[in-house]
Design an enzyme around this catalytic site. Structure first.
Site, PDB file in Angstrom:
ATOM      1  N   GLU A  34      -7.009  -5.447   0.822  1.00 10.74           N
ATOM      2  CA  GLU A  34      -5.949  -5.824   1.631  1.00 10.74           C
ATOM      3  C   GLU A  34      -4.578  -5.984   0.728  1.00 10.74           C
ATOM      4  OE1 GLU A  34      -5.323  -6.172   4.883  1.00 10.74           O
ATOM      5  OE2 GLU A  34      -7.275  -6.008   5.501  1.00 10.74           O
ATOM      6  N   ASP A  90       2.555  -5.009   4.349  1.00 12.29           N
ATOM      7  CA  ASP A  90       2.203  -4.317   5.484  1.00 12.29           C
ATOM      8  C   ASP A  90       3.188  -4.442   6.437  1.00 12.29           C
ATOM      9  OD1 ASP A  90       0.982  -2.944   7.339  1.00 12.29           O
ATOM     10  OD2 ASP A  90      -0.447  -4.387   8.461  1.00 12.29           O
TER      11      ASP A  90
END
Length: 185
Positions: free
Chosen positions: A73, A86
């Site tokens: 991640e 993100d």
């Protein structure tokens, strides 16, 4: 205990797809690529090892799985800006999506890792209900896939990663987790 939801070393994995490996500058794909990426993240990951192990023991999830997700991640925080990634939607080491959850704690703290791991556990439990005939280890892998793309995306064991980022999320995370397990997580 950290094995309430299965054991990452018993899960089969194809590792990282070439779509994941190539942007990392690797000319090869698969489990060896996942392990190389995990190795690159190890030094940064070790800063959080104590917290990761504490949360894993508290919630009965293998710390290696938490580390595998953190590597995938956020590269153990290396790619975050002020804790966000993100396009500003994902928060913290585990990239908790603010569109689905209210981020808790600091981006690299115990409260955040507890939140991310609890989200994972909820996905594992959903997969357990959806696929009761799967083994615990298969359900763990399904929960990891769902952490990325939602439980609705997990339709079969063989194709669970189709529809995840680069179509390899659980396979890549499992291979990275196996690496972290060999390194004391």
């Amino acid at each position: 205990r950290t094995d309430c939801y299965g054991n990452v070393n018993r899960i089969d994995t194809t590792g990282a797809s070439c779509k994941t490996a190539k942007p990392e500058g690797l000319s090869y794909c698969g489990v060896s690529a996942s392990k190389k990426i995990a190795e690159r993240d190890l030094q940064a990951m070790d800063r959080y090892k104590t917290i990761i192990k504490k949360v894993g023991e508290k919630l009965c999830v293998e710390p290696a799985v938490i580390a595998g997700i953190i590597s995938r991640e956020s590269h153990a925080g290396k790619v975050l800006k002020n804790g966000w990634g993100d396009r500003g939607n994902g928060f913290g080491l585990m990239q908790v999506d603010k569109r689905s959850h209210k981020p808790q704690g600091t981006w690299n703290g115990e409260v955040h890792i507890t939140q991310g791991t609890t989200i994972l556990i909820n996905f594992i439990k959903t997969i357990q209900k959806k696929f009761p005939s799967w083994t615990k280890d298969q359900q763990l892998k399904g929960g990891i896939s769902a952490y990325n793309a939602g439980a609705g995306n997990v339709r079969s064991y063989a194709r669970m990663d189709i529809g995840t980022t680069h179509d390899d999320y659980a396979n890549d995370v499992v291979a990275r987790a196996q690496y972290y397990k060999q390194h004391g997580y």
